[in-house]
Enzyme design. Structure first.
Site, PDB file in Angstrom:
ATOM      1  N   GLU A  63      -8.948 -38.281  31.964  1.00  0.00           N
ATOM      2  CA  GLU A  63     -10.155 -38.266  32.976  1.00  0.00           C
ATOM      3  C   GLU A  63     -10.338 -39.714  33.405  1.00  0.00           C
ATOM      4  O   GLU A  63     -10.868 -40.109  34.234  1.00  0.00           O
ATOM      5  CB  GLU A  63     -11.167 -37.479  32.297  1.00  0.00           C
ATOM      6  CG  GLU A  63     -12.495 -37.627  33.400  1.00  0.00           C
ATOM      7  CD  GLU A  63     -13.270 -36.300  33.610  1.00  0.00           C
ATOM      8  OE1 GLU A  63     -14.209 -36.155  34.410  1.00  0.00           O
ATOM      9  OE2 GLU A  63     -12.895 -35.151  32.745  1.00  0.00           O
ATOM     10  N   GLY A  82     -15.889 -36.032  38.636  1.00  0.00           N
ATOM     11  CA  GLY A  82     -14.810 -35.138  38.166  1.00  0.00           C
ATOM     12  C   GLY A  82     -15.327 -33.907  38.639  1.00  0.00           C
ATOM     13  O   GLY A  82     -16.401 -33.469  38.239  1.00  0.00           O
ATOM     14  N   HIS A  89      -1.014 -29.273  26.786  1.00  0.00           N
ATOM     15  CA  HIS A  89      -0.558 -30.160  25.416  1.00  0.00           C
ATOM     16  C   HIS A  89       1.015 -29.484  25.082  1.00  0.00           C
ATOM     17  O   HIS A  89       0.705 -28.471  24.522  1.00  0.00           O
ATOM     18  CB  HIS A  89      -1.761 -29.907  24.311  1.00  0.00           C
ATOM     19  CG  HIS A  89      -3.113 -30.181  24.889  1.00  0.00           C
ATOM     20  ND1 HIS A  89      -3.371 -31.605  25.223  1.00  0.00           N
ATOM     21  CD2 HIS A  89      -4.132 -29.303  25.006  1.00  0.00           C
ATOM     22  CE1 HIS A  89      -4.777 -31.436  25.722  1.00  0.00           C
ATOM     23  NE2 HIS A  89      -5.179 -30.173  25.358  1.00  0.00           N
ATOM     24  N   ARG A  91       3.233 -31.706  23.364  1.00  0.00           N
ATOM     25  CA  ARG A  91       3.929 -32.009  21.959  1.00  0.00           C
ATOM     26  C   ARG A  91       2.938 -32.759  21.058  1.00  0.00           C
ATOM     27  O   ARG A  91       1.829 -33.534  21.448  1.00  0.00           O
ATOM     28  CB  ARG A  91       4.980 -33.263  22.312  1.00  0.00           C
ATOM     29  CG  ARG A  91       5.506 -33.896  20.993  1.00  0.00           C
ATOM     30  CD  ARG A  91       6.612 -34.840  21.410  1.00  0.00           C
ATOM     31  NE  ARG A  91       7.618 -34.298  22.294  1.00  0.00           N
ATOM     32  CZ  ARG A  91       8.729 -33.808  21.527  1.00  0.00           C
ATOM     33  NH1 ARG A  91       8.878 -33.842  20.244  1.00  0.00           N
ATOM     34  NH2 ARG A  91       9.910 -33.375  22.398  1.00  0.00           N
ATOM     35  N   HIS A 106      -3.102 -36.210  46.083  1.00  0.00           N
ATOM     36  CA  HIS A 106      -3.974 -36.205  47.432  1.00  0.00           C
ATOM     37  C   HIS A 106      -5.061 -37.134  47.201  1.00  0.00           C
ATOM     38  O   HIS A 106      -6.111 -37.057  46.281  1.00  0.00           O
ATOM     39  CB  HIS A 106      -4.359 -34.848  47.369  1.00  0.00           C
ATOM     40  CG  HIS A 106      -5.341 -34.721  48.643  1.00  0.00           C
ATOM     41  ND1 HIS A 106      -5.194 -34.438  49.877  1.00  0.00           N
ATOM     42  CD2 HIS A 106      -6.597 -34.446  48.735  1.00  0.00           C
ATOM     43  CE1 HIS A 106      -6.080 -34.470  50.721  1.00  0.00           C
ATOM     44  NE2 HIS A 106      -7.188 -34.497  49.871  1.00  0.00           N
ATOM     45  N   GLY A 108      -7.808 -37.690  49.757  1.00  0.00           N
ATOM     46  CA  GLY A 108      -8.652 -37.313  50.875  1.00  0.00           C
ATOM     47  C   GLY A 108      -9.798 -38.051  51.023  1.00  0.00           C
ATOM     48  O   GLY A 108     -10.450 -38.551  49.896  1.00  0.00           O
ATOM     49  N   ARG A 110     -12.811 -36.381  51.202  1.00  0.00           N
ATOM     50  CA  ARG A 110     -13.857 -35.603  50.237  1.00  0.00           C
ATOM     51  C   ARG A 110     -13.777 -35.411  49.047  1.00  0.00           C
ATOM     52  O   ARG A 110     -14.305 -34.941  48.058  1.00  0.00           O
ATOM     53  CB  ARG A 110     -14.296 -34.186  51.032  1.00  0.00           C
ATOM     54  CG  ARG A 110     -14.961 -34.478  52.354  1.00  0.00           C
ATOM     55  CD  ARG A 110     -15.100 -33.126  53.067  1.00  0.00           C
ATOM     56  NE  ARG A 110     -15.801 -33.720  54.485  1.00  0.00           N
ATOM     57  CZ  ARG A 110     -16.855 -33.033  54.584  1.00  0.00           C
ATOM     58  NH1 ARG A 110     -17.530 -32.177  53.590  1.00  0.00           N
ATOM     59  NH2 ARG A 110     -17.455 -33.328  55.766  1.00  0.00           N
ATOM     60  N   HIS A 111     -12.307 -35.127  48.538  1.00  0.00           N
ATOM     61  CA  HIS A 111     -11.753 -34.883  47.324  1.00  0.00           C
ATOM     62  C   HIS A 111     -10.519 -35.566  46.957  1.00  0.00           C
ATOM     63  O   HIS A 111      -9.765 -36.068  48.062  1.00  0.00           O
ATOM     64  CB  HIS A 111     -11.805 -33.397  47.135  1.00  0.00           C
ATOM     65  CG  HIS A 111     -10.643 -32.649  47.727  1.00  0.00           C
ATOM     66  ND1 HIS A 111     -10.749 -32.255  48.964  1.00  0.00           N
ATOM     67  CD2 HIS A 111      -9.490 -32.177  47.115  1.00  0.00           C
ATOM     68  CE1 HIS A 111      -9.682 -31.572  49.255  1.00  0.00           C
ATOM     69  NE2 HIS A 111      -8.762 -31.570  48.125  1.00  0.00           N
TER      70      HIS A 111
END
Length: 136
Positions: A63, A82, A89, A91, A106, A108, A110-111
């Site tokens: 994040e 976010g 997960h 390994r 992506h 854009g 807006r997101h």
């Protein structure tokens, strides 16, 4: 180049002072025309009780990378938050440093959608994560 903001590794690392990024010693180490990379230690700060890298710590690294990358793709007063993150997960890791590599799927108006892959010191995939951000 996908970045709309000027950034240096020094400035990105300074953003981590006084918050979780600094607490976990996440260090930005590479910024290319389309990717951003950071490392994080696998030690007592990031272990789960059984001595492996905590899945939540991997998500923090993912994040952090996706949010910073998202911010670098905005302009002016825009920022990102976010919306959703997932992580597979793959390994376990007991020690050393893991490296997260973030690339845009992506970007854009807006997101955004970011792919973050986390590797151990031998270059083996440990976690694959995807972050969706909203541009605000």
């Amino acid at each position: 180049m996908i970045w709309k903001r000027e950034a240096t590794l020094e400035a990105l690392n300074a953003m981590g002072e006084g918050n979780m990024v600094g607490l976990l010693d996440i260090q930005f180490e590479r910024l290319t025309e389309s990717t951003i990379e950071a490392t994080m230690p696998v030690d007592g700060r990031t272990h789960q009780p059984f001595g492996l890298l905590h899945g939540g710590a991997s998500v923090v690294l993912a994040e952090t990378l996706g949010s910073v990358a998202g911010y670098l793709c905005t302009e002016g007063e825009q920022s990102v938050v976010g919306l959703e993150i997932n992580a597979n997960h793959i390994r376990g890791v007991r020690s050393g440093r893991v490296r997260g590599v973030c690339k845009a799927l992506h970007t854009g108006g807006r997101h955004q959608v970011w792919q973050i892959d986390i590797f151990d010191e031998q270059g083996r995939l440990c976690c694959s994560s995807r972050l969706t951000t909203a541009v605000v």
